[in-house]
Design a protein around this motif. Structure first.
Motif, PDB file in Angstrom:
ATOM      1  N   TYR A   1       0.831  -1.178   0.055  1.00 15.81           N
ATOM      2  CA  TYR A   1       0.190  -0.233  -0.088  1.00 15.81           C
ATOM      3  C   TYR A   1       0.745   1.018   0.117  1.00 15.81           C
ATOM      4  O   TYR A   1       0.342   2.245  -0.343  1.00 15.81           O
ATOM      5  CB  TYR A   1      -0.844  -0.157   1.447  1.00 15.81           C
ATOM      6  CG  TYR A   1      -1.881  -1.131   1.190  1.00 15.81           C
ATOM      7  CD1 TYR A   1      -2.763  -0.693  -0.168  1.00 15.81           C
ATOM      8  CD2 TYR A   1      -2.461  -2.438   1.846  1.00 15.81           C
ATOM      9  CE1 TYR A   1      -3.377  -1.891   0.273  1.00 15.81           C
ATOM     10  CE2 TYR A   1      -2.648  -3.216   2.081  1.00 15.81           C
ATOM     11  CZ  TYR A   1      -3.748  -2.549   0.777  1.00 15.81           C
ATOM     12  OH  TYR A   1      -4.517  -4.459   0.774  1.00 15.81           O
TER      13      TYR A   1
ATOM     14  N   ARG B   1       4.380   3.357  -0.994  1.00  9.55           N
ATOM     15  CA  ARG B   1       5.717   2.925  -2.025  1.00  9.55           C
ATOM     16  C   ARG B   1       6.951   3.644  -1.418  1.00  9.55           C
ATOM     17  O   ARG B   1       6.750   4.881  -1.610  1.00  9.55           O
ATOM     18  CB  ARG B   1       5.632   2.581  -3.401  1.00  9.55           C
ATOM     19  CG  ARG B   1       4.436   4.215  -4.119  1.00  9.55           C
ATOM     20  CD  ARG B   1       4.542   3.877  -5.935  1.00  9.55           C
ATOM     21  NE  ARG B   1       3.887   5.125  -6.274  1.00  9.55           N
ATOM     22  CZ  ARG B   1       4.125   6.109  -6.639  1.00  9.55           C
ATOM     23  NH1 ARG B   1       5.959   6.223  -6.857  1.00  9.55           N
ATOM     24  NH2 ARG B   1       4.276   7.222  -6.883  1.00  9.55           N
TER      25      ARG B   1
ATOM     26  N   ALA C   1      -6.239  -0.687  -9.118  1.00  4.62           N
ATOM     27  CA  ALA C   1      -6.468  -0.986  -7.447  1.00  4.62           C
ATOM     28  C   ALA C   1      -5.876   1.075  -7.061  1.00  4.62           C
ATOM     29  O   ALA C   1      -5.347   1.461  -7.754  1.00  4.62           O
ATOM     30  CB  ALA C   1      -5.442  -1.968  -7.323  1.00  4.62           C
TER      31      ALA C   1
ATOM     32  N   PRO D   1      -3.968   3.643  -6.210  1.00  2.00           N
ATOM     33  CA  PRO D   1      -2.319   3.633  -6.818  1.00  2.00           C
ATOM     34  C   PRO D   1      -1.894   3.951  -4.937  1.00  2.00           C
ATOM     35  O   PRO D   1      -2.994   4.089  -4.296  1.00  2.00           O
ATOM     36  CB  PRO D   1      -1.765   5.357  -7.216  1.00  2.00           C
ATOM     37  CG  PRO D   1      -3.461   5.848  -7.271  1.00  2.00           C
ATOM     38  CD  PRO D   1      -4.707   4.856  -6.548  1.00  2.00           C
ATOM     39  N   PRO D   2      -0.195   2.943  -4.174  1.00  2.00           N
ATOM     40  CA  PRO D   2      -0.125   3.322  -3.371  1.00  2.00           C
ATOM     41  C   PRO D   2      -0.110   4.619  -3.213  1.00  2.00           C
ATOM     42  O   PRO D   2       0.440   5.635  -3.887  1.00  2.00           O
ATOM     43  CB  PRO D   2       1.554   2.206  -3.663  1.00  2.00           C
ATOM     44  CG  PRO D   2       1.215   2.258  -5.194  1.00  2.00           C
ATOM     45  CD  PRO D   2       0.331   2.410  -5.489  1.00  2.00           C
ATOM     46  N   THR D   3       0.404   4.920  -2.059  1.00  2.00           N
ATOM     47  CA  THR D   3       0.379   5.848  -1.254  1.00  2.00           C
ATOM     48  C   THR D   3       1.887   6.192  -1.291  1.00  2.00           C
ATOM     49  O   THR D   3       2.879   5.257  -0.797  1.00  2.00           O
ATOM     50  CB  THR D   3       0.169   5.918   0.359  1.00  2.00           C
ATOM     51  OG1 THR D   3      -1.035   5.260   0.325  1.00  2.00           O
ATOM     52  CG2 THR D   3       0.312   7.320   0.968  1.00  2.00           C
ATOM     53  N   VAL D   4       3.136   7.704  -1.482  1.00  2.00           N
ATOM     54  CA  VAL D   4       4.014   7.651  -1.870  1.00  2.00           C
ATOM     55  C   VAL D   4       4.959   7.712   0.042  1.00  2.00           C
ATOM     56  O   VAL D   4       4.450   8.332   0.988  1.00  2.00           O
ATOM     57  CB  VAL D   4       4.372   8.843  -2.684  1.00  2.00           C
ATOM     58  CG1 VAL D   4       5.582   8.196  -2.983  1.00  2.00           C
ATOM     59  CG2 VAL D   4       4.074   8.569  -4.041  1.00  2.00           C
ATOM     60  N   PHE D   5       5.294   7.445   0.152  1.00  2.00           N
ATOM     61  CA  PHE D   5       6.102   7.104   1.433  1.00  2.00           C
ATOM     62  C   PHE D   5       7.678   8.529   1.079  1.00  2.00           C
ATOM     63  O   PHE D   5       7.804   8.852   0.182  1.00  2.00           O
ATOM     64  CB  PHE D   5       7.647   5.732   1.403  1.00  2.00           C
ATOM     65  CG  PHE D   5       8.177   6.138   3.366  1.00  2.00           C
ATOM     66  CD1 PHE D   5       7.826   5.785   3.915  1.00  2.00           C
ATOM     67  CD2 PHE D   5       9.303   6.564   2.940  1.00  2.00           C
ATOM     68  CE1 PHE D   5       7.855   5.840   5.015  1.00  2.00           C
ATOM     69  CE2 PHE D   5       9.963   6.609   4.392  1.00  2.00           C
ATOM     70  CZ  PHE D   5       9.571   5.983   5.382  1.00  2.00           C
TER      71      PHE D   5
ATOM     72  N   LEU E   1      -0.741   1.650   8.267  1.00  2.00           N
ATOM     73  CA  LEU E   1       0.493   2.058   7.092  1.00  2.00           C
ATOM     74  C   LEU E   1       1.273   2.765   8.053  1.00  2.00           C
ATOM     75  O   LEU E   1       1.031   4.294   8.472  1.00  2.00           O
ATOM     76  CB  LEU E   1      -0.216   2.471   6.681  1.00  2.00           C
ATOM     77  CG  LEU E   1      -0.927   0.933   5.351  1.00  2.00           C
ATOM     78  CD1 LEU E   1      -1.735   1.862   4.319  1.00  2.00           C
ATOM     79  CD2 LEU E   1      -0.304  -0.683   4.790  1.00  2.00           C
ATOM     80  N   ILE E   2       2.783   1.929   7.358  1.00  2.00           N
ATOM     81  CA  ILE E   2       3.601   3.839   8.018  1.00  2.00           C
ATOM     82  C   ILE E   2       3.975   3.882   6.319  1.00  2.00           C
ATOM     83  O   ILE E   2       4.398   3.742   6.142  1.00  2.00           O
ATOM     84  CB  ILE E   2       5.275   2.487   8.925  1.00  2.00           C
ATOM     85  CG1 ILE E   2       4.749   2.022   9.477  1.00  2.00           C
ATOM     86  CG2 ILE E   2       5.898   4.022   8.911  1.00  2.00           C
ATOM     87  CD1 ILE E   2       5.864   1.541  10.048  1.00  2.00           C
ATOM     88  N   VAL E   3       3.835   4.953   6.483  1.00  2.00           N
ATOM     89  CA  VAL E   3       3.768   5.901   5.030  1.00  2.00           C
ATOM     90  C   VAL E   3       4.456   7.044   5.331  1.00  2.00           C
ATOM     91  O   VAL E   3       5.157   7.733   4.189  1.00  2.00           O
ATOM     92  CB  VAL E   3       2.677   7.157   4.704  1.00  2.00           C
ATOM     93  CG1 VAL E   3       1.241   5.607   4.992  1.00  2.00           C
ATOM     94  CG2 VAL E   3       1.818   7.617   6.433  1.00  2.00           C
TER      95      VAL E   3
END
Lengths: 566, 178
Positions: free
Chosen positions: A59, A61, B55, B57-61, B160-162
């Motif tokens: 979840y 990236r 899906a 889009p994934p969260t960007v760290f 989640l760790i973002v």
């Protein structure tokens, strides 16, 4: 109002008045077609939505790279598969099992390590060899165990640490591989049929101090002069040439070389009880060569035992339980053992107590029809060259309109998500099939691999779909590369979808195996953003030599979360 | 219909079937053929494989500083983030607790380490000066550290760790600005 009804009534009776034999014919056709449609209606082999999203994305990236994709078997938050999870006999039922190494695979072959709960066999795996038209020979597992022990001990006594194995697919090849794990040497698997000069160069590059090769395939003089580190040689001799004395070294060459002959070593120990020594420490790895074609430069990769068992374990579980290799399977490796995908699948078949048929006619581009002339495998692994050849020869033999119709109907069924089965219609008019094996319809599963960077012929999803019809078997397409044991990714066994990649020659490669995870790193041409994932393929996991590798190839993760070339 | 001999002989009788004049091109045949064609088309029409909507889009760290984290407090449709010991958790799914009006609302968009360790949700547990250095938490006793670790484990399971939290002016913070 009444007039309107009467009008309607009269017009209907006018229409019905036209009823004649043709009408009856048409009516029966409609009923017949509806009946067929209902009879033909069945569920797809798997839920279509499972194919619509095949890998699990993380979840979050990091910027500059895509999300991390994993097999649904080992989702994020769970550890990746690291090995075979072997349990020695008598281990508690719910113990985790250890990763194991090649020794455990052989002990499982001999039956010393029991099969999983629910699986059954008659005690051991079976190994057979086939020579040309001569027929099939079955080998006793205890005899093979003895060969492993004798040859292993022989090499250990001579202090061999790096043993080059230069053999076609053969029992001796597997014997040498397992002997390495038991007797503490590193087998170096050299693809067969090299020019002599290349072979000598490869022996030097890999630092081999012993060589196992077919008698007569290598000129002793060249090797002893070129590869000075070489101290001992074991010749394997075919049955028909055993009357000659191969252990004699001609005057003047190879004076310091210790030459022995495989079958004589085994013969000497015929009455002795040779047991496998099992030292407790970790056995050394196995060296593979990644070579585009014989004679060309090769990339040398050493896999640890862990790399190999992780690959074997994840290849076993990549198939759904009903399609896994089992004792009722006959497995034919029609690709060379020097390709890790082919070897790992063979080890998986041995581990599952399948019957493994070793045919020396194996390698990129062999004719599958010829390779299966006297046997009937249920599962086989072939090179992309072989698959492309099978496709083109069968494809050109389809000429009749009826055959095309039959082919079209089966393609339709595949697109609907079902593997075609024999029905009344196919009995009347069967599509063209390829001749594979002595018993048609026995083959159930074909593994094909793309070898990254080696110019293997591309297989599109249409080609794969055609191959399913030609062979009447499910086809799995894998992406393999030098530094990853087994495969990086392979297609779902139920994925029969076709035609959704207009720009690419290669089909997609499915989700990653359960022992590794993949991500894409941005580069100058391809970047990941919220709309798409693309970039250089990076693979991390326990089947990767060194743990992580940047493959230098641009790839994308498609909307169905399958890996594909860009 | 053309007259048949039968009609001449007995004009009161119903017309016999005109079998000898049977034609494919009658209205009923036309209707049935059309129905057949529609059924065959519906059956054979090519259908693509089923697809799922894309899906999310994934969260960007990301690397946050206290001021850049501050807007992530659930107000104005923003997600709810909070920081624990330098790691930023996305607690939007626990909006009822951490979002506006929730019992832990004070922590939203802030460094919540000290508050969680001390078991206090008060304003004075937060670092007041957003541009200052991060709370080092060095004065916590072992019990408080234990409590903090417990919270962290729960957060790791659920959220989640973002991103990560760095003080304003640190080299990493400057990197993200550039």
């Amino acid at each position: 109002m009444a007039g309107l009804l009467e009008q309607l009534d009269s017009s209907i009776s006018d229409i019905l008045a036209g009823w004649n034999t043709y009408t009856t014919l048409i009516a029966f056709s409609i009923v017949g077609f509806l009946g067929w449609a209902i009879y033909d209606n069945a569920d797809a082999d798997t839920h279509p939505l499972l194919l619509a999203r095949q890998a699990q994305a993380s979840y979050v990236r990091q910027s500059g790279e895509s999300a991390v994709y994993r097999s649904p078997e080992t989702p994020h938050g769970y550890p990746l598969r690291t090995g075979l999870a072997v349990k020695p006999a008598g281990a508690p039922m719910y113990s985790a099992g250890k990763d194991g190494d090649l020794r455990d695979i052989w002990l499982r072959v001999t039956g010393e390590i029991p099969l999983e709960k629910g699986a059954s066999s008659n005690g051991t795996a079976k190994i057979m060899t086939v020579f040309g038209k001569e027929g099939v020979t079955e080998h006793k597992i205890e005899d093979v165990t003895k060969e492993i022990a004798v040859v292993g001990k022989h090499l250990q006594e001579r202090g061999a640490k790096r043993v080059a194995v230069y053999l076609p697919n053969s029992l001796e090849f597997l014997g040498a591989l397992f002997a390495g794990a038991f007797y503490d040497f590193t087998p170096i698997l050299i693809p067969y049929n090299q020019p002599h000069q290349t072979l000598v160069e490869l022996l030097v590059q890999t630092g081999a101090d012993a060589l196992i090769a077919e008698a007569g395939s290598v000129p002793l003089a060249d090797v002893s002069r070129g590869a000075s580190a070489l101290r001992s040689i074991i010749w394997t001799v075919e049955k028909t040439s055993r009357h000659m004395d191969w252990s004699e070294v001609p005057e003047g060459i190879g004076g310091k070389l210790d030459v022995a002959v495989w079958h004589e070593l085994v013969q000497e120990q015929k009455n002795g009880v040779a047991t496998l020594s099992s030292t407790a420490d970790k056995p050394p790895g196995v060296v593979f060569l990644w070579q585009e074609a014989v004679g060309k430069a090769a990339e040398i990769v050493e896999f640890t035992q862990q790399n190999l068992t992780a690959a074997v374990g994840s290849l076993i579980t990549s198939l759904p339980a009903v399609h896994r290799l089992s004792a009722s399977d006959t497995f034919l490796p029609a690709d060379a053992f020097t390709h890790s995908y082919s070897l790992c699948l063979t080890l998986a078949a041995l581990f599952s107590h399948a019957t493994v048929i070793i045919n020396s006619v194996a390698g990129p581009g062999v004719d599958l029809t010829l390779a299966t002339r006297s046997i009937a495998p249920t599962v086989t692994v072939i090179s992309a060259e072989t698959a492309a050849k099978l496709h083109s020869t069968t494809n050109t033999s389809i000429t009749g309109g009826l055959q095309k119709l039959a082919h079209y109907l089966e393609t339709r069924m595949l697109t609907a998500g079902r593997m075609p089965t024999d029905t009344f219609l196919t009995k009347l008019n069967a599509p063209t099939r390829a001749t594979v094996g002595t018993i048609p319809g026995k083959l159930r599963l074909v593994f094909v691999s793309e070898r990254l960077g080696l110019n293997t012929p591309p297989l599109s999803s249409e080609d794969l779909s055609d191959l399913r019809i030609y062979t009447k078997a499910r086809v799995v397409y894998a992406l393999t590369t030098a530094k990853v044991a087994g495969a990086v990714a392979q297609t779902n066994i139920y994925d029969y979808r076709r035609g959704d990649m207009p720009t690419n020659k290669h089909s997609h490669f499915g989700p990653p195996l359960s022992c590794l995870e993949i991500k894409l790193k941005d580069n100058a041409h391809h970047k990941t953003n919220d709309e798409q994932s693309a970039g250089e393929l990076v693979v991390t996991g326990s089947s990767v030599a060194g743990g992580e590798v940047h493959l230098g190839v641009n790839a994308t993760i498609r909307d169905d979360h399958t890996l594909a070339y860009v | 219909m053309a007259d048949t001999p039968a009609t001449v002989i007995a004009p009161t009788l119903p017309l016999p079937e005109a079998t000898h004049a049977a034609s494919v091109f009658t209205p009923i045949n036309f209707i049935l053929l059309s129905v057949f064609a529609v059924i065959v088309y519906l059956r054979l029409k090519p259908s693509g494989p089923q697809t799922l909507p894309r899906a999310p889009p994934p969260t960007v760290f990301r690397t946050f500083t206290p001021p850049s984290l501050f807007p992530y407090n659930g107000l104005n449709n923003m997600p709810v983030y909070l920081a624990v010991r330098g790691r930023i958790f996305d607690v939007t799914s626990g909006r009822n607790f951490y979002g506006p009006g929730g019992p832990y609302a004070n922590f939203a968009g802030r460094d919540a380490s000290r508050g969680l360790a001390c078991g206090s949700f008060d304003e004075d547990m937060l670092t007041k000066d957003l541009d200052g250095p991060l709370d080092t938490l060095e004065d916590l006793d072992s019990e408080q550290r234990e409590a903090l670790r417990g919270w962290e484990e729960r957060f790791e399971e659920k959220y989640l760790i973002v991103g990560k939290l760095v003080p304003v002016g640190s080299p990493e913070a400057d990197d993200t600005k550039a």
